[in-house]
Design an enzyme around this catalytic site. Structure first.
Site, PDB file in Angstrom:
ATOM      1  N   PHE A 253       0.831  -1.209   0.000  1.00 36.30           N
ATOM      2  CA  PHE A 253       0.000   0.000   0.000  1.00 36.30           C
ATOM      3  C   PHE A 253       0.870   1.266   0.000  1.00 36.30           C
ATOM      4  CE2 PHE A 253      -2.613   3.172   2.271  1.00 36.30           C
ATOM      5  CZ  PHE A 253      -3.798   3.080   1.575  1.00 36.30           C
TER       6      PHE A 253
ATOM      7  N   ASN B 283      -3.590   2.177  10.653  1.00 33.82           N
ATOM      8  CA  ASN B 283      -4.370   2.616   9.507  1.00 33.82           C
ATOM      9  C   ASN B 283      -4.775   1.333   8.796  1.00 33.82           C
ATOM     10  OD1 ASN B 283      -5.475   3.760   7.231  1.00 33.82           O
ATOM     11  ND2 ASN B 283      -3.503   4.123   6.233  1.00 33.82           N
ATOM     12  N   PRO B 284      -5.820   0.670   9.299  1.00 38.67           N
ATOM     13  CA  PRO B 284      -6.161  -0.653   8.758  1.00 38.67           C
ATOM     14  C   PRO B 284      -6.982  -0.526   7.472  1.00 38.67           C
ATOM     15  CG  PRO B 284      -7.712  -0.047  10.487  1.00 38.67           C
ATOM     16  CD  PRO B 284      -6.770   1.117  10.329  1.00 38.67           C
TER      17      PRO B 284
HETATM   18  N1  SAH Z   1      -0.014   1.461   7.693  1.00 40.25           N
HETATM   19  C1  SAH Z   1       0.282   1.563   6.276  1.00 40.25           C
HETATM   20  C2  SAH Z   1      -0.503   0.523   5.446  1.00 40.25           C
HETATM   21  C3  SAH Z   1      -1.986   0.663   5.503  1.00 40.25           C
HETATM   22  S1  SAH Z   1      -2.826  -0.481   4.424  1.00 40.25           S
HETATM   23  C4  SAH Z   1      -0.013   2.962   5.795  1.00 40.25           C
HETATM   24  O1  SAH Z   1      -0.711   3.703   6.480  1.00 40.25           O
HETATM   25  O2  SAH Z   1       0.446   3.338   4.722  1.00 40.25           O
HETATM   26  C5  SAH Z   1      -3.341  -1.737   5.543  1.00 40.25           C
HETATM   27  C6  SAH Z   1      -2.283  -2.784   5.841  1.00 40.25           C
HETATM   28  O3  SAH Z   1      -2.875  -3.754   6.723  1.00 40.25           O
HETATM   29  C7  SAH Z   1      -1.758  -3.558   4.642  1.00 40.25           C
HETATM   30  O4  SAH Z   1      -0.352  -3.518   4.615  1.00 40.25           O
HETATM   31  C8  SAH Z   1      -2.265  -4.989   4.868  1.00 40.25           C
HETATM   32  O5  SAH Z   1      -1.382  -5.995   4.397  1.00 40.25           O
HETATM   33  C9  SAH Z   1      -2.373  -5.034   6.380  1.00 40.25           C
HETATM   34  N2  SAH Z   1      -3.266  -6.059   6.919  1.00 40.25           N
HETATM   35  C10 SAH Z   1      -4.416  -6.555   6.361  1.00 40.25           C
HETATM   36  N3  SAH Z   1      -4.942  -7.487   7.168  1.00 40.25           N
HETATM   37  C11 SAH Z   1      -4.129  -7.595   8.252  1.00 40.25           C
HETATM   38  C12 SAH Z   1      -4.149  -8.404   9.438  1.00 40.25           C
HETATM   39  N4  SAH Z   1      -5.127  -9.291   9.659  1.00 40.25           N
HETATM   40  N5  SAH Z   1      -3.144  -8.249  10.345  1.00 40.25           N
HETATM   41  C13 SAH Z   1      -2.145  -7.347  10.125  1.00 40.25           C
HETATM   42  N6  SAH Z   1      -2.092  -6.564   9.019  1.00 40.25           N
HETATM   43  C14 SAH Z   1      -3.054  -6.682   8.094  1.00 40.25           C
END
Ligand code: SAH
Length: 295
Positions: free
Chosen positions: A99, A198-199
C-alpha cells in the site's frame, strides 16, 4: 520516435511534452506528475528542475522517461513507477504489492506525536504497536520523531514487512522497530503505551467502484475492511484493551463517514476521552481514545 526524442532534448521541452501526454490520457495533475518524473530521473530538486531547464536529457534518460509515461498512462500510480514517496518529511520506498502511504495518514502520526509529547513520560521507553504497517510509514515516522521509542510493527503481508524493514534501515531507526508477520497482534503479550493503525477500511461492496488506479494496482488485503469497512477497527479496539498500559492510547485512521461509528465502538468498549481529528478536507480522519486507568 524521432519527433518525441527531438522534443525531449531539454528539461523544459520534456516537462511540456510529458505533461501534454499525461493530460491527453486524462491523468490527473499532469504537470506535477511530469515534474516528479523529471526530478526523480535526474535526482534533482524542484528548484534545480527550473535552474537546469536548458540541460539536455541523455538517450537512456529519454527511454526511461518514455517508459514511465506509458506506464502512467496505463494507470500505474506514480509512486510505484518512481519507487518512493514522501511521508511526514521522510523518504519512503514503495513497490507494487504494498500500500502507498497517503498524506491523510500524516494526520494520524502528527496527533500521536502531539498527544504522546503532552502525556506524562512513562517510566520505561515508550512502546508503540503499529498494526498493518504496510511500507512501515507510520512505524518509521513515529520512531524517527519520538526518540527512544520502541516500535513493534505487524502485517500479514511478507513483501510489506520486507519493504518496511528497508524503510526502517534507510531512516536509521532499524534498531528500534521490530517486525512481526502476524494477524493484527504480536504473539508476545507485552504491554504498549500506544496502539496505532491505519487498517483496511473500504467496505467490500464499494471496492469495485474505487478509482482504477487504486482498485487495479494496490493490494486488496490493504483495502477491504469487510461489509461496513470496520471489521479491523472492531477487532483492534477490542484486542487493544488487553495490551495497552493504563491510560494508553489507541489511535485509528478511518474512512469518510466512519469516525462517529468508530468513536462509539471505543466508548462502548470502555475507552475514555475519545476524540475525532479532521484532515485538511474537514473529514473526520483519526479517532483516538485512552484506555481507562491512570494517565
Ligand atoms: N499502515 C500503512 C498501510 C496501511 S494499508 C499505511 O498507512 O500506509 C493496511 C495494511 O494492513 C496492509 O499492509 C495490509 O497488508 C495489512 N493487513 C491486512 N490485514 C491484516 C491483518 N489481519 N493483520 C495485520 N495486518 C493486516
Amino acid at each position: 520516435m524521432t519527433t518525441t526524442q527531438a522534443a525531449l532534448r531539454t528539461l523544459t521541452a520534456a516537462r511540456v511534452l510529458v505533461r501534454e501526454r499525461l493530460a491527453a490520457a486524462g491523468i490527473p495533475n499532469p504537470l506535477t506528475n511530469a515534474e516528479r518524473m523529471l526530478e526523480c530521473l535526474l535526482d534533482i530538486s524542484r528548484v534545480e528542475l527550473y535552474l537546469f531547464r536548458q540541460q539536455g536529457l541523455t538517450e537512456s534518460q529519454q527511454t526511461q522517461l518514455d517508459h514511465w509515461v506509458q506506464e502512467r498512462v496505463s494507470g500505474k500510480p506514480l509512486q510505484y513507477l518512481l519507487g518512493h514517496t514522501g511521508f511526514y518529511g521522510l523518504d519512503i520506498l514503495v513497490e507494487k504489492g504494498v500500500f502507498i502511504p497517503r498524506p491523510e495518514t500524516e494526520r494520524l502520526v502528527e496527533e500521536v506525536i502531539r498527544l504522546v509529547s503532552e502525556s506524562p513520560v512513562p517510566s520505561h521507553p515508550l512502546r508503540i504497536l503499529d498494526i498493518g504497517t504496510g511500507s512501515g510509514a507510520i512505524a518509521v515516522a513515529l520512531a524517527v520523531n519520538l526518540s527512544g521509542a520502541e516500535v513493534v510493527a505487524t502485517d500479514v503481508s511478507e513483501p510489506a514487512l520486507l519493504l518496511a524493514r528497508k524503510n526502517a534501515t534507510r531512516n536509521g531507526i532499524a534498531d528500534r522497530v521490530h517486525f512481526a508477520l502476524v494477524d493484527l497482534f504480536p504473539a508476545t503479550r507485552e504491554a504498549f503505551d500506544v496502539i496505532v493503525s491505519n487498517p483496511p477500511y473500504i467496505s467490500s461492496s464499494t471496492i469495485p467502484n474505487l478509482m482504477p488506479e487504486v482498485r487495479d494496482f494496490e493490494p486488496h488485503e490493504a483495502l477491504d475492511g469487510g461489509p461496513d469497512g470496520l471489521n479491523f477497527h472492531r477487532r483492534i479496539i477490542e484486542g487493544a484493551k488487553a495490551l495497552l498500559t493504563p491510560g494508553g492510547l489507541v489511535a485509528l485512521e478511518v474512512g469518510e463517514g466512519q469516525a462517529e461509528m468508530v468513536a462509539a465502538i471505543m466508548q462502548k468498549t470502555g475507552y475514555r476521552d475519545h476524540r475525532i481529528e479532521k484532515d485538511l478536507c474537514e473529514v473526520g480522519r483519526v479517532v483516538i481514545a485512552r484506555k481507562g486507568g491512570h494517565g
